[in-house]
Motif scaffolding. Structure first.
Motif, short mmCIF file in Angstrom:
data_model
loop_
_atom_site.label_atom_id
_atom_site.label_comp_id
_atom_site.label_asym_id
_atom_site.label_seq_id
_atom_site.Cartn_x
_atom_site.Cartn_y
_atom_site.Cartn_z
N GLN A 237 -21.32 -29.33 -40.41
CA GLN A 237 -21.59 -30.20 -39.07
C GLN A 237 -21.74 -31.59 -39.68
O GLN A 237 -22.23 -31.60 -40.85
N ASP B 153 -23.66 -36.57 -36.13
CA ASP B 153 -23.46 -36.16 -34.61
C ASP B 153 -23.14 -34.71 -34.57
O ASP B 153 -23.30 -34.16 -35.73
N ASP B 154 -22.66 -34.22 -33.43
CA ASP B 154 -22.63 -32.74 -33.55
C ASP B 154 -21.09 -32.23 -33.65
O ASP B 154 -20.97 -31.21 -33.41
N SER B 155 -20.29 -33.05 -34.28
CA SER B 155 -18.99 -32.74 -34.56
C SER B 155 -18.86 -32.07 -35.73
O SER B 155 -20.04 -31.94 -36.70
N ARG C 13 -14.28 -32.77 -32.69
CA ARG C 13 -15.13 -32.54 -31.72
C ARG C 13 -14.52 -31.54 -30.76
O ARG C 13 -13.43 -31.72 -30.33
#
Length: 81
Positions: free
Chosen positions: A11, A15-17, A78
């Motif tokens: 990760q 961020d969540d990408s 993403r």
């Protein structure tokens, strides 16, 4: 391609990408493709500090890029859903 090794999948720090790091292991060059389980919303090349380097071509679930002998490349991806 058998000469391209996926070394890291993690990760992103901010961020969540996902960050995917690959390297070329057999002194070869050419195109390579990473295929993901879900469609790619966005993709970019990043440096080791996860700072943007530039855009990368993606189509559906595939991320396509060129690689040179012993090169290390990192991508921020993403995914949908």
């Amino acid at each position: 391609r058998p000469n391209v090794v996926s070394e890291t999948v993690k990760q992103a720090e901010d961020d969540d990408s996902l960050v995917v790091r690959v390297y070329e292991a057999y002194n070869q060059r050419g195109p390579a493709t990473l295929t993901f389980a879900r469609p790619i919303i966005s993709a970019e090349e990043v440096n080791l500090l996860e700072e943007s380097v530039g855009a990368v071509a993606s189509n559906g679930n595939n991320l396509t890029f060129a690689i040179t002998p012993y090169q290390i490349r990192s991508f921020r991806v993403r995914l949908a859903g």
